[in-house]
Enzyme design. Structure first.
Site, PDB file in Angstrom:
ATOM      1  N   ASP A 398       0.880  -1.162   0.000  1.00  0.00           N
ATOM      2  CA  ASP A 398       0.000   0.000   0.000  1.00  0.00           C
ATOM      3  C   ASP A 398       0.921   1.217   0.000  1.00  0.00           C
ATOM      4  OD1 ASP A 398      -2.416   1.598   0.446  1.00  0.00           O
ATOM      5  OD2 ASP A 398      -1.544   1.937   2.424  1.00  0.00           O
ATOM      6  N   ALA A 470     -19.979  18.649   6.048  1.00  0.00           N
ATOM      7  CA  ALA A 470     -20.185  19.358   7.314  1.00  0.00           C
ATOM      8  C   ALA A 470     -20.763  20.738   7.028  1.00  0.00           C
ATOM      9  CB  ALA A 470     -18.865  19.474   8.071  1.00  0.00           C
ATOM     10  N   ASP A 600      -0.699  -0.280   6.503  1.00  0.00           N
ATOM     11  CA  ASP A 600      -0.761   0.277   7.851  1.00  0.00           C
ATOM     12  C   ASP A 600      -2.136   0.789   8.254  1.00  0.00           C
ATOM     13  OD1 ASP A 600      -0.920   2.490   6.228  1.00  0.00           O
ATOM     14  OD2 ASP A 600       0.461   3.717   7.409  1.00  0.00           O
TER      15      ASP A 600
END
Length: 747
Positions: A398, A470, A600
């Site tokens: 990745d 938002a 990760d």
């Protein structure tokens, strides 16, 4: 010294003797062959104040020694009771699913057998016979029980060899062979235990008390009462007990027990620290983010405790081979006796056992290698991780946080429709402030760097792998990928096409920002390549890795820019969703490749679980760390090459041990069958060779292997069209800037 009455329950641990610095416990549960004494020992040593643990299964006792700091405290009884509670509530994983041999004899047992063997010639015949049968009885009983319960195993060989000697009245041979077997077993188990101790030495004992600041007043509290948010004070010589961020002060910290780095690290306000480091100089105040079982040291301890019992597929196959060789030896012994009637020659043959060296060399070599890797900052979760890593031929990465630093930085802020750059960035940062994503962190960090206000956001909605919605200053703000803004929200993004093409051509990732259903601008971000990434890729190539692949959610041109920097890569797949990574990985496995995946993030967990070996970076999310078999404890991706070198060295060591054991024991068996070796000599040669092989397995893996120095590539590979590979991916989009998945393959 105090004495405590034993409890009635035979499976309860009870205190027999206690002193401030020493505790002795007893429990009949120690006779249970399914109880994993290695796990039990590691569990006790992880308790506060414990310095050393000795377990004697025959005596049903455990002796625990405490540090001087512990023995001087007033809460001794409470801590002793805590250990009792821990032992009397053992988890299911403390018991082996397939128990085999019990622990080896203690030194007094060995000394007794050696003394009896030496005194045998001087004893009167009746005494000599009685002592010999008495000493042999446990071996004979164990052989009969093993034959009934488990079939032909080493215990049957030992029992039969001693029985032949006893029936011939050769008591000296019987007792000497018994002493040699005891001595060999003691050395074998001692060697194995020492390799376990190497692993345990990686674990720093948890501190018992911590100093915290509350209302600027410093006080001590028990470690167990530490909470997230506490301000923990650490001074010279003290162990950092929590994971967290430095609030004030500076210090030099030795992190060798955690990351393997031998050079102390300078820590200042704003830096993150991991538990387990030792303050060499200075004083810091750390805001606790992870405490107790969530800290890095506690997790490492848990990984290593579990690894003590792990067996790889190769190990099980090797042990099965060793078990198959036992009937060969047994049949040869009985055949010699049937043909010659010579019980002495048959006993010599029966003292030869292939399984000891073959079975015991593997855990010794594996655990020595795990210690070396752990010392260098690489945590390997047991024999399976080493075994699989040695066989890997394809490594999938990745991109973000592995080959790159994972610390995105804003490079361009381009507002549209008359907004100022600062107002535009402030609005975007207000929406992104509470979004746990590297891109969001980069935007917020840039706003703070410019000292811009972060307006309050309401009705925040996180759309996984797309972006965030938002309300900021009563304006609906959308921040995310082009797919999110253009395709999902139906907002026209064509007004930024010219700027988009330029930024993508520079290898930057894009973030689109819309206000009240109109594109407000774009933000360019870029992740810096790790300086050691290219050398690591070259090293992997020299160690037999044939295919290096990057899987990323980034735009195709961003991925191509990475490829231009790392021509060692064989493939780059871009604009992928998390599930696509697992699907591509499965495609390689279906082609017969052994695949390692390096990631990760939480979204990497499916690929980490699907891979033959999952490898997680130190900053990996909880789920990623739990899913991985290998954890790099430093931000140096070069640890991956080290892990590969360690695994290959172990594989080589075990291959040498296997063939040495087979060759040496076959020679001994041949000479014993020909009547050239008496039973005593055969037993001595067999046990001596076993000890030598174990010593080789332990010592060869004690040194850190050096990965081969890579040679510069002779030519630079350029991407060619993606038609050369087909993983049957549906047209999907994800990442910061997405259109459709792409794969580029170098032929």
């Amino acid at each position: 010294m105090t004495r405590h009455p034993a409890q009635q329950s035979k499976n309860k641990f009870t205190i027999v003797h206690s002193l401030p610095h020493r505790l002795r416990l007893r429990c009949n549960l120690l006779h249970d062959p399914a109880l994993d004494v290695d796990y039990l020992s590691a569990l006790i040593e992880s308790q506060p104040g414990v310095q050393n643990v000795r377990i004697n299964r025959l005596a049903s006792s455990i002796i625990i020694e405490f540090t001087q700091a512990h023995s001087g405290q007033n809460n001794t009884e409470a801590l002793h009771n805590q250990i009792l509670h821990t032992l009397n509530t053992l988890p299911g994983e403390a018991f082996l699913p397939d128990p085999e041999r019990e622990s080896g004899p203690d030194i007094m047992d060995v000394a007794g057998h050696i003394a009896a063997a030496a005194a045998t010639p001087a004893l009167p015949l009746p005494v000599k016979a009685g002592v010999s049968w008495f000493l042999a009885l446990p071996t004979l009983v164990d052989g009969v029980r093993t034959l009934i319960e488990r079939g032909l195993k080493i215990e049957v060989l030992d029992g039969t060899a001693k029985l032949f000697a006893l029936l011939r009245g050769d008591y000296f041979t019987s007792n000497t062979v018994g002493a040699l077997l005891k001595l060999g077993a003691y050395v074998e188990h001692s060697t194995e235990n020492k390799t376990n101790d190497l692993l345990k030495n990686l674990l720093q004992p948890q501190v018992e008390e911590v100093r915290i600041l509350r209302d600027e007043v410093e006080s001590k509290i028990p470690f167990e009462q530490t909470s997230v948010g506490d301000q923990v004070v650490c001074g010279p010589g003290e162990l950092v007990p929590v994971d967290g961020d430095v609030m004030r002060g500076e210090a030099s910290i030795n992190m060798s027990s955690v990351t393997g780095e031998s050079v102390p690290v300078h820590i200042k306000p704003g830096d993150s620290v991991l538990s387990g480091g030792v303050i060499e100089d200075g004083r810091i105040v750390v805001r606790a983010e992870m405490v107790g079982s969530e800290t890095s040291m506690a997790r490492i301890s848990n990984y290593l405790k579990k690894s003590l019992r792990d067996k790889s597929t190769s190990q099980r196959q090797t042990e099965a081979l060793a078990d198959k060789l036992v009937p060969l030896t047994f049949g040869a012994g009985l055949g010699i006796y049937a043909l010659t009637g010579d019980a002495s020659r048959a006993a010599s043959v029966l003292t030869v056992d292939y399984s000891c060296a073959i079975k015991l060399a593997t855990p010794v070599a594996v655990r020595s290698a795990m210690y070396v890797a752990g010392r260098e900052g690489v945590i390997l979760k047991g024999a399976s991780a080493l075994d699989s890593l040695a066989r890997v031929d394809t490594v999938l990465f990745d991109k973000t946080g592995t080959l790159t630093k994972g610390q995105l930085a804003v490079t361009d802020v381009i507002p549209l429709h008359g907004m100022t750059e600062n107002d535009f960035l402030s609005m975007a940062a207000g929406a992104e402030e509470h979004y746990a994503h590297p891109v969001a962190h980069a935007v917020v960090a840039e706003a703070r760097k410019r000292k811009l206000p972060l307006p309050e956001a309401s009705q925040v909605d996180f759309v996984v792998a797309h972006g965030v919605s938002a309300y900021v200053r009563d304006v609906r703000v959308l921040v995310g990928s082009r797919h999110f803004i253009h395709d999902d929200e139906q907002i026209d993004c064509s007004s930024a096409d010219e700027q988009t093409d330029k930024l993508l051509g520079d290898g930057k990732s894009l973030l689109y920002v819309a206000c009240n259903n109109q594109l407000a601008g774009i933000i360019g971000v870029r992740d810096e390549l790790r300086h050691e990434a290219r050398d690591m890729l070259r090293q992997l190539k020299t160690m037999g890795i044939t295919r290096l692949v990057v899987l990323t959610g980034d735009h195709q041109r961003t991925a191509e820019a990475l490829w231009a920097q790392l021509p060692e890569l064989d493939e780059v797949h871009s604009e992928l969703k998390p599930e696509d990574k697992a699907r591509i990985l499965k495609g390689f496995q279906n082609q017969g490749h052994k695949v390692a995946f390096v990631g990760d993030g939480v979204n990497d967990a499916p690929a980490l679980l699907s891979a033959d070996v999952g490898i997680c970076m130190p900053s990996g999310a909880d789920l990623a760390r739990e899913s991985a078999q290998v954890i790099l404890m430093t931000e140096d991706i070069g640890g991956l090459a080290l892990a590969r070198a360690v695994s290959q060295k172990v594989e080589s060591t075990l291959r040498h041990c296997l063939w040495s054991a087979v060759s040496i024991n076959s020679l001994i068996l041949a000479f014993a069958s020909a009547g050239k070796l008496p039973a005593i000599t055969a037993a001595a040669l067999h046990n001596g060779s076993t000890i030598g092989i174990l010593g080789y397995a332990a010592m060869r893996n004690r040194s850190t292997p050096q990965p081969k120095k890579p040679q510069p590539p002779k030519k630079t590979c350029a991407p060619i069209p993606s038609d050369d590979i087909d993983f049957s991916l549906a047209p999907i989009t994800t990442g910061i800037e997405g259109v459709a998945p792409h794969a580029h393959v170098v032929g």
